[in-house]
Design an enzyme around this catalytic site. Sequence first.
Site, PDB file in Angstrom:
ATOM      1  N   GLU A 291      44.149  32.087  30.260  1.00 15.32           N
ATOM      2  CA  GLU A 291      43.402  32.669  31.391  1.00 15.32           C
ATOM      3  C   GLU A 291      43.080  34.138  31.159  1.00 15.32           C
ATOM      4  OE1 GLU A 291      46.305  31.980  34.396  1.00 15.32           O
ATOM      5  OE2 GLU A 291      45.682  29.924  34.712  1.00 15.32           O
ATOM      6  N   PRO A 292      42.269  34.436  30.162  1.00 12.88           N
ATOM      7  CA  PRO A 292      41.965  35.847  29.891  1.00 12.88           C
ATOM      8  C   PRO A 292      41.058  36.448  30.954  1.00 12.88           C
ATOM      9  CG  PRO A 292      40.585  34.431  28.528  1.00 12.88           C
ATOM     10  CD  PRO A 292      41.549  33.521  29.257  1.00 12.88           C
ATOM     11  N   ARG A 294      41.098  40.571  31.551  1.00 12.96           N
ATOM     12  CA  ARG A 294      40.859  41.898  30.970  1.00 12.96           C
ATOM     13  C   ARG A 294      40.210  41.823  29.582  1.00 12.96           C
ATOM     14  NH1 ARG A 294      44.224  46.232  32.585  1.00 12.96           N
ATOM     15  NH2 ARG A 294      45.787  44.694  33.189  1.00 12.96           N
ATOM     16  N   CYS A 362      39.543  62.313  49.734  1.00 17.06           N
ATOM     17  CA  CYS A 362      40.387  63.319  50.367  1.00 17.06           C
ATOM     18  C   CYS A 362      41.853  62.966  50.156  1.00 17.06           C
ATOM     19  CB  CYS A 362      40.052  63.396  51.842  1.00 17.06           C
ATOM     20  SG  CYS A 362      38.344  63.848  52.065  1.00 17.06           S
ATOM     21  N   TYR A 392      39.223  45.099  36.489  1.00 17.24           N
ATOM     22  CA  TYR A 392      40.038  45.651  37.580  1.00 17.24           C
ATOM     23  C   TYR A 392      39.530  47.009  38.082  1.00 17.24           C
ATOM     24  CZ  TYR A 392      43.025  41.897  35.934  1.00 17.24           C
ATOM     25  OH  TYR A 392      43.478  40.664  35.547  1.00 17.24           O
TER      26      TYR A 392
HETATM   27  N1  LLP Z   1      46.300  34.516  35.171  1.00 18.46           N
HETATM   28  C1  LLP Z   1      47.109  34.933  36.132  1.00 18.46           C
HETATM   29  C2  LLP Z   1      47.927  33.962  36.849  1.00 18.46           C
HETATM   30  C3  LLP Z   1      47.165  36.297  36.475  1.00 18.46           C
HETATM   31  O1  LLP Z   1      47.984  36.702  37.427  1.00 18.46           O
HETATM   32  C4  LLP Z   1      46.362  37.227  35.763  1.00 18.46           C
HETATM   33  C5  LLP Z   1      46.390  38.639  36.111  1.00 18.46           C
HETATM   34  C6  LLP Z   1      45.507  36.738  34.760  1.00 18.46           C
HETATM   35  C7  LLP Z   1      45.517  35.383  34.482  1.00 18.46           C
HETATM   36  C8  LLP Z   1      44.601  37.629  33.970  1.00 18.46           C
HETATM   37  O2  LLP Z   1      45.336  38.521  33.197  1.00 18.46           O
HETATM   38  P1  LLP Z   1      44.579  39.516  32.193  1.00 18.46           P
HETATM   39  O3  LLP Z   1      44.071  38.685  31.029  1.00 18.46           O
HETATM   40  O4  LLP Z   1      43.466  40.139  32.925  1.00 18.46           O
HETATM   41  O5  LLP Z   1      45.621  40.469  31.790  1.00 18.46           O
HETATM   42  N2  LLP Z   1      45.303  45.062  38.593  1.00 18.46           N
HETATM   43  C9  LLP Z   1      46.079  45.176  37.375  1.00 18.46           C
HETATM   44  C10 LLP Z   1      46.164  43.866  36.636  1.00 18.46           C
HETATM   45  C11 LLP Z   1      46.787  42.774  37.452  1.00 18.46           C
HETATM   46  C12 LLP Z   1      46.815  41.475  36.715  1.00 18.46           C
HETATM   47  C13 LLP Z   1      47.087  40.369  37.647  1.00 18.46           C
HETATM   48  N3  LLP Z   1      47.066  39.082  37.078  1.00 18.46           N
HETATM   49  C14 LLP Z   1      45.447  46.250  36.497  1.00 18.46           C
HETATM   50  O6  LLP Z   1      44.469  46.844  36.917  1.00 18.46           O
HETATM   51  O7  LLP Z   1      45.947  46.527  35.410  1.00 18.46           O
END
Ligand code: LLP
Length: 433
Positions: A291-292, A294, A362, A392
């Site tokens: 589940e990519p 980022r 602010c 994000y």
């Molecule tokens: N699958 C699940 C169940 C997740 O909780 C997440 C991210 C992903 C996939 C995707 O993960 P990624 O490949 O994007 O790392 N707001 C935070 C990141 C929170 C991630 C939450 N879950 C930030 O800005 O760094």
Amino acid sequence: MFTCDNLGVNGAGHLTFAGQDTAALAAEYGTPLYLMDEDRIRQCCRTYLRAMREHFPAGSAPLYAGKACAFGQLYRIMSEEGMGIDVVSCGEIHTAARAGFDLANAYFHGNCKTDADIAYAMDRGVGAFVVDGAEELDAIEAEAEKRGIRQAVLLRLTPGIDTHTYEAVNTGKVDSKFGSAIETGQAETLTAHALTLRHVDLAGFHCHIGSQVFAEDVFERAAAIMLEFIASVRKEHGYTARRLDLGGGYGVRYVADDPVLDIAAKIADVAKAVKDACARLDLPEPAILLEPGRSIVADAGLTLYTVGAVKHIPGYKSYVAIDGGMADNPRYALYRSRYTCLCANRMAEANELVCSVVGRCCESGDIIQEGVSLPGGIRRGDLVAVCTTGAYNYSMASNYNRLPRPPIVLLSGGKARVAVARESLDDLTRLDL
Ligand code: LLP
């Protein structure tokens, strides 16, 4: 200096992104402005698709995690590329459906789905639910029974792995708010319960160990723990999981000293760990899902701002204030996340001013980045580019201080098009009664 090869400098000394002059884009679309490199997004999707097809059994697929960034045209790109998606709310489901995405290829996540969420997702034909615990399982059974269907589900488990990322984005540990722990026996109890339900089709298991993960072998270790669990369930209950979802999390390069991950090589390593574990445990290999989020969109994004003020406090520090901030990018305020900031219209000049790039909200905590080096002559009207903002940022943006959200302009093959319009002041008051 550059974190991704879609960045460059042209003869005018302007930063280019996806081959286009960022100063010209700022002049045309205004600032603050989110730019997204569509070609880079497609390239990242294809890296996952190709590697997963090559290394994993049939039925394996990458699911784009829309929480990283979600808007209609992005779901259209995912659909065209043949990606599945991970959705976490009716809002994401609605956005994907409206863009024509086939929801049979959607997995519905979340640790607190309401009955209304469950009904909405079922009525729209969401392919599978990733179930967090027993209450949700029972609610799904009830809704599926009403509709006379069998709903495919994965059970979300916590394998108990600490990824050494920042706590706020670390979710695979035993004491996580997500999922059911293998270590405490709760995962097994939940599995046994799922197997008794007539309107639930248990397709397999899920785990997500964290985000912005660079650590050597965490996905391999998670896969091994999950497969050992699958083997023990097979022995105890005679049930063999068909799918194993290892979640998202691969890290991206925000600053030059972040490593570059070779996603295809990482996937090959995970595939080897899966094969070895299945051979050792005498298990048929399940289809693998990833589940990519980022790593699909982060470096396809860049935010452009206009400088409004440069403030030097002699003997202390210097500030460069920009026309956006924590409302369009809350990640430094939340996580102290690092970013590369560049003066987009003065790329040929030496960066001799060390400063904090701060927003217009602010609040003292409204900082984009500290310890940034920018040209000494930077002044009001110059442009600041913040790189790697595709993940994000837009998805976590708010209207704090009643600031309208910036538009998203998609760049592809030398052309630019608005994919999300700039919010207007009237948009801000549209729901005020
Ligand atoms: N699958 C699940 C169940 C997740 O909780 C997440 C991210 C992903 C996939 C995707 O993960 P990624 O490949 O994007 O790392 N707001 C935070 C990141 C929170 C991630 C939450 N879950 C930030 O800005 O760094």
